[in-house]
Design a protein around this motif. Structure first.
Motif, PDB file in Angstrom:
ATOM      1  N   ARG A  60       0.812  -1.312   0.075  1.00 33.51           N
ATOM      2  CA  ARG A  60      -0.109  -0.051   0.068  1.00 33.51           C
ATOM      3  C   ARG A  60       0.939   1.235  -0.027  1.00 33.51           C
ATOM      4  O   ARG A  60       2.178   1.437   0.421  1.00 33.51           O
ATOM      5  CB  ARG A  60      -1.047  -0.280   1.085  1.00 33.51           C
ATOM      6  N   TYR A  61       0.268   2.405  -0.371  1.00 31.64           N
ATOM      7  CA  TYR A  61       1.104   3.581  -0.355  1.00 31.64           C
ATOM      8  C   TYR A  61       0.005   4.666  -0.001  1.00 31.64           C
ATOM      9  O   TYR A  61      -1.273   4.484  -0.359  1.00 31.64           O
ATOM     10  CB  TYR A  61       1.706   4.124  -1.519  1.00 31.64           C
ATOM     11  N   HIS A  62       0.429   5.717   0.721  1.00 32.87           N
ATOM     12  CA  HIS A  62      -0.522   6.931   1.130  1.00 32.87           C
ATOM     13  C   HIS A  62      -0.157   7.881  -0.045  1.00 32.87           C
ATOM     14  O   HIS A  62       0.809   8.240  -0.376  1.00 32.87           O
ATOM     15  CB  HIS A  62      -0.056   7.532   2.210  1.00 32.87           C
ATOM     16  N   TYR A  63      -1.472   8.464  -0.440  1.00 34.64           N
ATOM     17  CA  TYR A  63      -1.465   9.513  -1.406  1.00 34.64           C
ATOM     18  C   TYR A  63      -2.220  10.884  -0.927  1.00 34.64           C
ATOM     19  O   TYR A  63      -3.010  10.611   0.044  1.00 34.64           O
ATOM     20  CB  TYR A  63      -2.120   9.103  -2.772  1.00 34.64           C
ATOM     21  N   LYS A  64      -1.610  11.784  -1.367  1.00 34.91           N
ATOM     22  CA  LYS A  64      -2.308  13.363  -1.095  1.00 34.91           C
ATOM     23  C   LYS A  64      -2.152  13.871  -2.201  1.00 34.91           C
ATOM     24  O   LYS A  64      -1.352  14.516  -2.778  1.00 34.91           O
ATOM     25  CB  LYS A  64      -1.404  13.762  -0.018  1.00 34.91           C
ATOM     26  N   TYR A  65      -3.248  14.598  -2.779  1.00 34.00           N
ATOM     27  CA  TYR A  65      -3.468  15.569  -3.696  1.00 34.00           C
ATOM     28  C   TYR A  65      -3.363  16.931  -3.236  1.00 34.00           C
ATOM     29  O   TYR A  65      -3.619  17.080  -2.113  1.00 34.00           O
ATOM     30  CB  TYR A  65      -4.881  15.104  -4.604  1.00 34.00           C
ATOM     31  N   ASP A  66      -2.979  17.803  -4.541  1.00 37.30           N
ATOM     32  CA  ASP A  66      -2.940  19.118  -3.961  1.00 37.30           C
ATOM     33  C   ASP A  66      -4.153  19.766  -3.409  1.00 37.30           C
ATOM     34  O   ASP A  66      -4.235  20.711  -2.874  1.00 37.30           O
ATOM     35  CB  ASP A  66      -2.790  20.048  -5.255  1.00 37.30           C
ATOM     36  N   THR A  67      -5.487  19.012  -3.966  1.00 40.08           N
ATOM     37  CA  THR A  67      -6.870  19.351  -3.352  1.00 40.08           C
ATOM     38  C   THR A  67      -6.826  19.200  -1.901  1.00 40.08           C
ATOM     39  O   THR A  67      -8.114  19.341  -1.474  1.00 40.08           O
ATOM     40  CB  THR A  67      -7.982  18.568  -4.272  1.00 40.08           C
ATOM     41  N   GLY A  68      -6.114  18.389  -1.279  1.00 43.95           N
ATOM     42  CA  GLY A  68      -6.603  17.937   0.039  1.00 43.95           C
ATOM     43  C   GLY A  68      -6.932  16.619   0.209  1.00 43.95           C
ATOM     44  O   GLY A  68      -6.949  15.910   1.290  1.00 43.95           O
ATOM     45  N   ARG A  69      -7.600  16.040  -0.742  1.00 43.11           N
ATOM     46  CA  ARG A  69      -7.966  14.703  -0.835  1.00 43.11           C
ATOM     47  C   ARG A  69      -6.621  13.740  -0.625  1.00 43.11           C
ATOM     48  O   ARG A  69      -5.631  13.744  -1.163  1.00 43.11           O
ATOM     49  CB  ARG A  69      -8.568  14.347  -1.933  1.00 43.11           C
ATOM     50  N   GLU A  70      -6.896  12.618   0.162  1.00 42.68           N
ATOM     51  CA  GLU A  70      -5.867  11.670   0.426  1.00 42.68           C
ATOM     52  C   GLU A  70      -6.201  10.429   1.178  1.00 42.68           C
ATOM     53  O   GLU A  70      -7.497  10.309   1.371  1.00 42.68           O
ATOM     54  CB  GLU A  70      -4.912  12.295   1.671  1.00 42.68           C
ATOM     55  N   GLY A  71      -5.386   9.280   1.035  1.00 45.51           N
ATOM     56  CA  GLY A  71      -5.956   8.000   1.263  1.00 45.51           C
ATOM     57  C   GLY A  71      -4.845   7.139   0.929  1.00 45.51           C
ATOM     58  O   GLY A  71      -3.781   7.391   0.873  1.00 45.51           O
ATOM     59  N   ASP A  72      -5.180   5.832   1.180  1.00 39.93           N
ATOM     60  CA  ASP A  72      -4.406   4.432   0.849  1.00 39.93           C
ATOM     61  C   ASP A  72      -4.856   3.935  -0.290  1.00 39.93           C
ATOM     62  O   ASP A  72      -6.025   3.847  -0.313  1.00 39.93           O
ATOM     63  CB  ASP A  72      -4.116   3.682   2.268  1.00 39.93           C
ATOM     64  N   ALA A  73      -3.923   3.344  -1.067  1.00 38.34           N
ATOM     65  CA  ALA A  73      -4.385   2.548  -2.269  1.00 38.34           C
ATOM     66  C   ALA A  73      -3.263   1.354  -2.260  1.00 38.34           C
ATOM     67  O   ALA A  73      -2.037   1.241  -1.733  1.00 38.34           O
ATOM     68  CB  ALA A  73      -4.233   3.396  -3.363  1.00 38.34           C
ATOM     69  N   ALA A  74      -3.736   0.255  -2.913  1.00 36.50           N
ATOM     70  CA  ALA A  74      -2.747  -0.587  -3.300  1.00 36.50           C
ATOM     71  C   ALA A  74      -1.565  -0.348  -3.804  1.00 36.50           C
ATOM     72  O   ALA A  74      -1.713   0.545  -5.054  1.00 36.50           O
ATOM     73  CB  ALA A  74      -3.410  -1.879  -3.922  1.00 36.50           C
ATOM     74  N   ALA A  75      -0.434  -0.650  -3.675  1.00 36.39           N
ATOM     75  CA  ALA A  75       0.845  -0.352  -4.523  1.00 36.39           C
ATOM     76  C   ALA A  75       0.725  -0.612  -5.916  1.00 36.39           C
ATOM     77  O   ALA A  75       0.889  -0.105  -6.781  1.00 36.39           O
ATOM     78  CB  ALA A  75       2.145  -0.858  -3.653  1.00 36.39           C
ATOM     79  N   ILE A  76       0.427  -2.107  -6.008  1.00 31.52           N
ATOM     80  CA  ILE A  76       0.386  -2.811  -7.504  1.00 31.52           C
ATOM     81  C   ILE A  76      -0.945  -3.687  -7.183  1.00 31.52           C
ATOM     82  O   ILE A  76      -1.182  -4.189  -5.895  1.00 31.52           O
ATOM     83  CB  ILE A  76       1.456  -3.514  -7.853  1.00 31.52           C
ATOM     84  N   GLY A  77      -1.479  -4.153  -8.243  1.00 34.07           N
ATOM     85  CA  GLY A  77      -2.779  -5.066  -8.104  1.00 34.07           C
ATOM     86  C   GLY A  77      -3.309  -5.479  -9.407  1.00 34.07           C
ATOM     87  O   GLY A  77      -2.783  -4.809 -10.425  1.00 34.07           O
ATOM     88  N   PHE A  78      -4.543  -6.320  -9.498  1.00 36.56           N
ATOM     89  CA  PHE A  78      -5.143  -6.636 -10.267  1.00 36.56           C
ATOM     90  C   PHE A  78      -6.502  -6.884 -10.213  1.00 36.56           C
ATOM     91  O   PHE A  78      -6.941  -7.274  -9.154  1.00 36.56           O
ATOM     92  CB  PHE A  78      -4.403  -7.815 -11.029  1.00 36.56           C
ATOM     93  N   SER A  79      -7.148  -6.995 -11.383  1.00 37.55           N
ATOM     94  CA  SER A  79      -8.738  -7.502 -11.240  1.00 37.55           C
ATOM     95  C   SER A  79      -9.073  -8.204 -12.534  1.00 37.55           C
ATOM     96  O   SER A  79      -8.923  -7.616 -13.720  1.00 37.55           O
ATOM     97  CB  SER A  79      -9.645  -6.218 -10.945  1.00 37.55           C
ATOM     98  N   PRO A  80      -9.492  -9.434 -12.390  1.00 38.55           N
ATOM     99  CA  PRO A  80     -10.085 -10.390 -13.288  1.00 38.55           C
ATOM    100  C   PRO A  80     -11.283  -9.932 -13.964  1.00 38.55           C
ATOM    101  O   PRO A  80     -12.275 -10.743 -13.615  1.00 38.55           O
ATOM    102  CB  PRO A  80      -9.724 -11.998 -12.862  1.00 38.55           C
ATOM    103  N   ARG A  81     -11.683  -8.864 -14.680  1.00 37.52           N
ATOM    104  CA  ARG A  81     -12.843  -8.390 -14.997  1.00 37.52           C
ATOM    105  C   ARG A  81     -13.208  -9.194 -16.209  1.00 37.52           C
ATOM    106  O   ARG A  81     -12.409  -9.587 -17.036  1.00 37.52           O
ATOM    107  CB  ARG A  81     -12.667  -6.785 -15.297  1.00 37.52           C
TER     108      ARG A  81
END
Length: 149
Positions: A60-81
């Motif tokens: 996981r990594y933490h992100y923060k946009y200039d807009t102030g929005r922030e959170g955590d997301a998977a560093a890498i991943g996949f989805s078998p759609r």
């Protein structure tokens, strides 16, 4: 007027990755999901975790946009759609463009890599994309964000 949520819609969950993959209807996507599970966990050294109902993520990594929005997301991943395999976190590194040119049949868009089936691509090139994508998201992006705060 309703207040906009600043929370990431896709959150890590306690759902079973194995159970999710076992229920993928398309047999090729299911088999490719298991192959990606092994490949991404081996490269990242991370245990797979479900992110939302359909994304298998690693690290996981933490992100923060200039807009102030922030959170955590998977560093890498996949989805078998149904339409294709969606792979996340592999196109951000500076080396990705050259590797994508050698990957084989694929599409990109909005930070995602779309592959119909793993047999359509060069697995050695995909392996390197996973390696550099994980490294870029967990070290380069993390370090750059730490310097700004």
């Amino acid at each position: 007027m309703a207040e906009k949520s600043t929370q990431n819609k896709t959150q890590a969950t306690a759902a079973s990755v194995q159970e999710f993959l076992a229920h993928v209807e398309h047999p090729v996507r299911r088999a490719d999901g298991y192959r990606l599970l092994d490949l991404m966990s081996g490269i990242s050294g991370e245990q797979a975790q479900m992110w939302g109902p359909t994304i298998v993520g690693f690290g996981r990594y933490h992100y923060k946009y200039d807009t102030g929005r922030e959170g955590d997301a998977a560093a890498i991943g996949f989805s078998p759609r149904k339409g294709s395999l969606s792979l996340y976190g592999l196109t951000y590194g500076p080396e990705a463009a050259g590797l994508l040119a050698r990957l084989g049949k694929h599409k990109t868009g909005a930070g995602c890599l779309y592959i119909n089936k793993l047999d359509d691509v060069d697995e050695a090139v995909l392996t390197e994309l996973i390696r550099i994508g994980y490294r870029h998201v967990t070290t380069v992006l993390h370090h750059a964000r730490a310097l700004r705060t």
